[in-house]
Motif scaffolding. Structure first.
Motif, short mmCIF file in Angstrom:
data_model
loop_
_atom_site.label_atom_id
_atom_site.label_comp_id
_atom_site.label_asym_id
_atom_site.label_seq_id
_atom_site.Cartn_x
_atom_site.Cartn_y
_atom_site.Cartn_z
N ARG A 1 -1.15 2.79 -2.58
CA ARG A 1 -1.54 3.77 -3.59
C ARG A 1 -1.00 5.14 -3.21
NH1 ARG A 1 -4.69 2.95 -7.61
NH2 ARG A 1 -5.77 1.20 -6.61
N SER A 2 -0.45 5.84 -4.21
CA SER A 2 0.03 7.20 -4.02
C SER A 2 -1.11 8.19 -4.23
CB SER A 2 1.15 7.50 -5.02
OG SER A 2 1.42 8.88 -5.07
N ASP A 3 -1.22 9.16 -3.35
CA ASP A 3 -2.25 10.18 -3.53
C ASP A 3 -1.91 11.11 -4.69
OD1 ASP A 3 -0.18 11.67 -2.41
OD2 ASP A 3 -1.48 12.79 -1.06
N GLY A 4 -0.65 11.19 -5.05
CA GLY A 4 -0.24 12.09 -6.12
C GLY A 4 -0.49 11.55 -7.51
N THR A 5 -0.17 10.28 -7.71
CA THR A 5 -0.29 9.70 -9.04
C THR A 5 -1.49 8.77 -9.16
OG1 THR A 5 1.06 7.77 -8.49
CG2 THR A 5 2.22 9.72 -9.34
N GLY A 6 -1.98 8.29 -8.04
CA GLY A 6 -3.07 7.32 -8.05
C GLY A 6 -2.60 5.92 -8.38
N LYS A 7 -1.31 5.76 -8.62
CA LYS A 7 -0.76 4.47 -9.00
C LYS A 7 -0.72 3.53 -7.79
CE LYS A 7 3.17 2.15 -11.03
NZ LYS A 7 4.48 2.23 -11.61
N LEU A 8 -1.03 2.26 -8.04
CA LEU A 8 -0.93 1.23 -7.02
C LEU A 8 0.40 0.52 -7.16
CD1 LEU A 8 -2.47 -0.30 -4.73
CD2 LEU A 8 -3.18 -1.92 -6.50
N TYR A 9 1.20 0.56 -6.11
CA TYR A 9 2.53 -0.07 -6.11
C TYR A 9 2.49 -1.34 -5.28
CZ TYR A 9 4.17 4.61 -7.48
OH TYR A 9 4.37 5.81 -8.11
N THR A 10 3.23 -2.32 -5.71
CA THR A 10 3.44 -3.51 -4.88
C THR A 10 4.59 -3.20 -3.93
OG1 THR A 10 5.06 -4.53 -6.35
CG2 THR A 10 2.71 -5.04 -6.77
N PRO A 11 4.70 -3.91 -2.82
CA PRO A 11 5.82 -3.66 -1.91
C PRO A 11 7.18 -3.81 -2.58
CG PRO A 11 4.14 -4.93 -0.79
CD PRO A 11 3.74 -4.85 -2.25
N ASP A 12 7.29 -4.66 -3.59
CA ASP A 12 8.57 -4.84 -4.28
C ASP A 12 8.97 -3.62 -5.11
OD1 ASP A 12 8.92 -7.36 -3.20
OD2 ASP A 12 8.01 -8.37 -4.91
#
Length: 98
Positions: free
Chosen positions: A27-38
């Motif tokens: 998760r990015s602290d800036g956007t709050g978006k959860l990214y997968t490793p891919d």
């Protein structure tokens, strides 16, 4: 170089956010978006060792998401490493080598 120096250098190169490992991704602290490793790419890493205490060792990973979000993830020495972070970094390293 200290960890603070590494963070300042990363920020100078546009890696302004912090990525936090969670189950299922990062998760990015800036956007709050959860990214997968891919959805992430390992750009660069630097390690610091400030003496004989293994607790002083850490590695700063500069990571870029596929949407252009740039941030860092800091991982303590191997003995103190967060298993979620270690797993994600392993995937990013394998993807970088491929």
């Amino acid at each position: 170089m200290t960890l603070a120096d590494l963070q300042a250098n990363a920020k100078e190169h546009g890696f302004e956010h912090h990525f936090m490992a969670e189950e299922g991704g990062v998760r990015s602290d800036g956007t709050g978006k959860l990214y997968t490793p891919d959805e992430l790419r390992l750009v660069h890493s630097n390690s610091t060792d400030q003496g004989t205490d293994p607790g002083d060792e850490a590695t700063l990973f500069m990571i870029e998401a596929n949407d252009g979000t740039k941030g860092v993830m800091i991982m303590a020495d191997a003995f103190h490493a967060d298993p979620h972070k270690a797993e994600i970094i392993d995937v990013l390293r394998r993807n970088r080598a491929a």
